[in-house]
Design an enzyme around this catalytic site. Structure first.
Site, PDB file in Angstrom:
ATOM      1  N   LYS A 211      24.191  11.746  46.776  1.00  0.00           N
ATOM      2  CA  LYS A 211      22.767  11.648  47.305  1.00  0.00           C
ATOM      3  C   LYS A 211      22.100  10.379  46.921  1.00  0.00           C
ATOM      4  O   LYS A 211      21.353   9.759  47.356  1.00  0.00           O
ATOM      5  CB  LYS A 211      21.972  12.992  47.579  1.00  0.00           C
ATOM      6  CG  LYS A 211      22.637  13.859  48.524  1.00  0.00           C
ATOM      7  CD  LYS A 211      22.497  13.225  49.789  1.00  0.00           C
ATOM      8  CE  LYS A 211      22.938  14.362  50.876  1.00  0.00           C
ATOM      9  NZ  LYS A 211      23.028  13.774  52.290  1.00  0.00           N
TER      10      LYS A 211
ATOM     11  N   ASP B  72      35.001  13.482  63.900  1.00  0.00           N
ATOM     12  CA  ASP B  72      34.835  13.662  62.328  1.00  0.00           C
ATOM     13  C   ASP B  72      34.637  12.428  61.888  1.00  0.00           C
ATOM     14  O   ASP B  72      35.419  11.493  61.851  1.00  0.00           O
ATOM     15  CB  ASP B  72      36.383  14.373  61.785  1.00  0.00           C
ATOM     16  CG  ASP B  72      36.385  14.483  60.537  1.00  0.00           C
ATOM     17  OD1 ASP B  72      35.529  13.969  59.628  1.00  0.00           O
ATOM     18  OD2 ASP B  72      37.287  15.309  60.035  1.00  0.00           O
TER      19      ASP B  72
ATOM     20  N   THR C  68      19.122  26.252  56.225  1.00  0.00           N
ATOM     21  CA  THR C  68      20.184  26.025  57.124  1.00  0.00           C
ATOM     22  C   THR C  68      21.483  26.707  56.609  1.00  0.00           C
ATOM     23  O   THR C  68      21.171  27.469  55.699  1.00  0.00           O
ATOM     24  CB  THR C  68      20.471  24.398  57.143  1.00  0.00           C
ATOM     25  OG1 THR C  68      21.066  23.946  55.884  1.00  0.00           O
ATOM     26  CG2 THR C  68      19.203  23.494  57.377  1.00  0.00           C
TER      27      THR C  68
ATOM     28  N   TYR D 261      27.932  16.283  45.001  1.00  0.00           N
ATOM     29  CA  TYR D 261      26.753  16.056  45.855  1.00  0.00           C
ATOM     30  C   TYR D 261      25.526  15.380  45.382  1.00  0.00           C
ATOM     31  O   TYR D 261      25.156  14.398  46.021  1.00  0.00           O
ATOM     32  CB  TYR D 261      26.491  17.523  46.126  1.00  0.00           C
ATOM     33  CG  TYR D 261      25.297  17.537  47.173  1.00  0.00           C
ATOM     34  CD1 TYR D 261      25.593  17.475  48.598  1.00  0.00           C
ATOM     35  CD2 TYR D 261      24.045  17.755  46.992  1.00  0.00           C
ATOM     36  CE1 TYR D 261      24.528  17.579  49.582  1.00  0.00           C
ATOM     37  CE2 TYR D 261      22.929  17.609  47.898  1.00  0.00           C
ATOM     38  CZ  TYR D 261      23.248  17.559  49.295  1.00  0.00           C
ATOM     39  OH  TYR D 261      22.294  17.461  50.012  1.00  0.00           O
TER      40      TYR D 261
ATOM     41  N   VAL E 249      15.706  23.535  52.442  1.00  0.00           N
ATOM     42  CA  VAL E 249      15.546  23.791  53.785  1.00  0.00           C
ATOM     43  C   VAL E 249      16.476  24.762  54.543  1.00  0.00           C
ATOM     44  O   VAL E 249      17.495  24.734  53.914  1.00  0.00           O
ATOM     45  CB  VAL E 249      15.789  22.378  54.642  1.00  0.00           C
ATOM     46  CG1 VAL E 249      15.319  22.855  56.140  1.00  0.00           C
ATOM     47  CG2 VAL E 249      14.831  21.124  54.138  1.00  0.00           C
TER      48      VAL E 249
ATOM     49  N   GLY F 227      21.117  23.109  62.403  1.00  0.00           N
ATOM     50  CA  GLY F 227      20.524  22.699  61.100  1.00  0.00           C
ATOM     51  C   GLY F 227      19.513  21.503  61.293  1.00  0.00           C
ATOM     52  O   GLY F 227      18.931  21.468  62.281  1.00  0.00           O
TER      53      GLY F 227
HETATM   54  P1  NDP Z   1      24.546  22.115  57.753  1.00  0.00           P
HETATM   55  O1  NDP Z   1      25.966  22.352  56.969  1.00  0.00           O
HETATM   56  O2  NDP Z   1      23.758  23.205  58.396  1.00  0.00           O
HETATM   57  O3  NDP Z   1      24.966  21.009  59.092  1.00  0.00           O
HETATM   58  C1  NDP Z   1      25.941  19.914  58.905  1.00  0.00           C
HETATM   59  C2  NDP Z   1      26.111  19.108  60.264  1.00  0.00           C
HETATM   60  O4  NDP Z   1      27.134  18.151  59.854  1.00  0.00           O
HETATM   61  C3  NDP Z   1      26.644  19.878  61.428  1.00  0.00           C
HETATM   62  O5  NDP Z   1      26.253  19.610  62.478  1.00  0.00           O
HETATM   63  C4  NDP Z   1      28.256  19.676  61.016  1.00  0.00           C
HETATM   64  O6  NDP Z   1      28.620  19.868  62.277  1.00  0.00           O
HETATM   65  C5  NDP Z   1      28.186  18.223  60.894  1.00  0.00           C
HETATM   66  N1  NDP Z   1      29.315  17.792  60.164  1.00  0.00           N
HETATM   67  C6  NDP Z   1      29.844  18.190  58.998  1.00  0.00           C
HETATM   68  N2  NDP Z   1      31.270  17.643  58.714  1.00  0.00           N
HETATM   69  C7  NDP Z   1      31.051  16.524  59.648  1.00  0.00           C
HETATM   70  C8  NDP Z   1      32.172  15.522  59.768  1.00  0.00           C
HETATM   71  N3  NDP Z   1      33.257  15.264  58.956  1.00  0.00           N
HETATM   72  N4  NDP Z   1      31.965  14.811  60.843  1.00  0.00           N
HETATM   73  C9  NDP Z   1      30.760  14.826  61.604  1.00  0.00           C
HETATM   74  N5  NDP Z   1      29.989  15.788  61.508  1.00  0.00           N
HETATM   75  C10 NDP Z   1      30.008  16.744  60.529  1.00  0.00           C
HETATM   76  O7  NDP Z   1      23.665  21.176  57.074  1.00  0.00           O
HETATM   77  P2  NDP Z   1      22.077  20.679  56.754  1.00  0.00           P
HETATM   78  O8  NDP Z   1      21.451  20.678  58.347  1.00  0.00           O
HETATM   79  O9  NDP Z   1      21.416  21.699  55.740  1.00  0.00           O
HETATM   80  O10 NDP Z   1      22.222  19.406  56.214  1.00  0.00           O
HETATM   81  C11 NDP Z   1      21.886  18.241  56.894  1.00  0.00           C
HETATM   82  C12 NDP Z   1      21.902  17.068  55.977  1.00  0.00           C
HETATM   83  O11 NDP Z   1      20.608  17.227  55.304  1.00  0.00           O
HETATM   84  C13 NDP Z   1      22.948  16.802  54.874  1.00  0.00           C
HETATM   85  O12 NDP Z   1      23.272  15.522  54.829  1.00  0.00           O
HETATM   86  C14 NDP Z   1      22.227  17.448  53.744  1.00  0.00           C
HETATM   87  O13 NDP Z   1      22.964  16.952  52.572  1.00  0.00           O
HETATM   88  C15 NDP Z   1      20.987  17.102  53.860  1.00  0.00           C
HETATM   89  N6  NDP Z   1      19.941  17.897  52.898  1.00  0.00           N
HETATM   90  C16 NDP Z   1      19.847  19.398  53.348  1.00  0.00           C
HETATM   91  C17 NDP Z   1      19.217  20.306  52.601  1.00  0.00           C
HETATM   92  C18 NDP Z   1      18.902  21.498  52.868  1.00  0.00           C
HETATM   93  O14 NDP Z   1      18.345  22.221  51.975  1.00  0.00           O
HETATM   94  N7  NDP Z   1      19.710  22.182  53.892  1.00  0.00           N
HETATM   95  C19 NDP Z   1      18.118  19.521  51.679  1.00  0.00           C
HETATM   96  C20 NDP Z   1      18.452  18.341  51.396  1.00  0.00           C
HETATM   97  C21 NDP Z   1      19.206  17.488  52.049  1.00  0.00           C
HETATM   98  P3  NDP Z   1      30.345  20.315  62.559  1.00  0.00           P
HETATM   99  O15 NDP Z   1      30.794  21.480  61.524  1.00  0.00           O
HETATM  100  O16 NDP Z   1      30.506  20.831  63.909  1.00  0.00           O
HETATM  101  O17 NDP Z   1      31.094  18.920  62.364  1.00  0.00           O
END
Ligand code: NDP
Length: 259
Positions: free
Chosen positions: A170, A72, A201, A166, A199, A26
């Protein structure tokens, strides 16, 4: 202060060492790759060992030697271990991107205590813990840049899906960003946030027909973004070009929040 860098060199991250949380897919993956493309050496954190390996493999395909750390970030010991591992692997730290986040969609009536806890433990508390653990290194090194990934959800209430915990998390990220920016400016640590709109993802099902009216058609640009479109703003905030930028929440949403 020396002469300010000119032209594209103001955006270079050459020689910088960067840590991205949630970097195996993502937005975090795009940030990791963009920071490396602009000269930084990079480490990223994710829980999944296999997902981390897959990401380092994809990055290697682009000529990027990234260091993946399985941790984590809702577990305090994991935060310390991950930050120590990054500092050791990179030989220091200059840039931190607090990106890992989680979201649940359901009406407030139905949101469970466990969902609230998961959202706040990762979206807010982990940002706090990672900022403190890395901030000590940045302070010792004479400064650095932290970029927190907030959201338009910290500014508006999304529709049609309900996601109150959520949204509150934020808003907390935005205010934590400003608070740390104020406290840490004397240590030459800049702290900023980006607030993306929708976005594509795993987190955001942007292609679902029932969401199209309010997610896509309500926005002036009438589209969602790809993660690569958000990454250059993160690079900018980490770069010398943003030397006078701290405590900012930069909205990147195709105009969604103008209405
Ligand atoms: P994804 O769900 O695609 O990715 C989340 C990432 O966080 C993964 O790499 C996951 O890896 C990691 N992750 C989740 N839990 C944990 C944990 N406990 N410890 C360590 N790593 C963790 O999300 P996005 O890429 O969409 O979002 C990324 C950021 O952008 C977030 O903060 C989201 O709130 C923000 N955002 C996203 C938007 C969107 O439209 N997509 C819009 C606005 C903000 P793993 O599961 O292997 O731990």
């Amino acid at each position: 202060m020396g002469e300010f860098p000119r032209g594209l060199s103001a955006f270079s991250l050459e020689g910088k060492k960067a840590l991205v949380t949630g970097g195996n897919r993502g937005l975090g993956y795009a940030f990791t790759r963009a920071l490396a493309d602009c000269g930084a050496t990079v480490a990223f954190v994710g829980r999944g060992g296999a997902a981390n390996e897959a990401a380092t493999g994809r990055l290697a395909g682009d000529g990027i030697d990234a260091y993946g750390i399985s941790a984590d970030l809702t577990v305090d010991d994991d935060v310390d271990r991950a930050v120590d591992a990054a500092v050791e692997a990179l030989g220091g730290l200059d840039i931190v991107v607090n990106n890992a986040g989680i979201c649940f969609h359901n009406p407030a009536w139905d949101a469970t205590d466990d969902q609230w806890r998961q959202v706040f433990d990762l979206n807010v508390r982990a940002v706090w813990k990672v900022s403190l653990a890395t901030g000590r290194h940045l302070r010792a090194a004479g400064g650095g840049a932290i970029v927190n990934i907030g959201s338009i959800s910290g500014l508006i209430v999304n529709r049609p899906q309900a996601q109150a915990p959520y949204n509150a998390s934020k808003a907390a990220v935005h205010q934590l960003t400003k608070s740390l920016a104020a406290e840490w400016a004397p240590h030459h640590i800049r702290v900023n946030a980006v607030a993306p709109g929708y976005v594509k993802t795993e987190m955001a099902p942007v292609d679902r027909p029932e969401l199209r009216r309010m997610w896509i058609e309500d926005a002036p640009q009438q589209r969602y973004a790809m993660p690569e479109e958000i990454a250059p703003t993160v690079v900018y905030l980490c770069s010398p070009a943003a030397a006078f930028v701290t405590g900012a929440v930069l909205v990147i949403d195709g105009g969604y929040t103008v209405y």
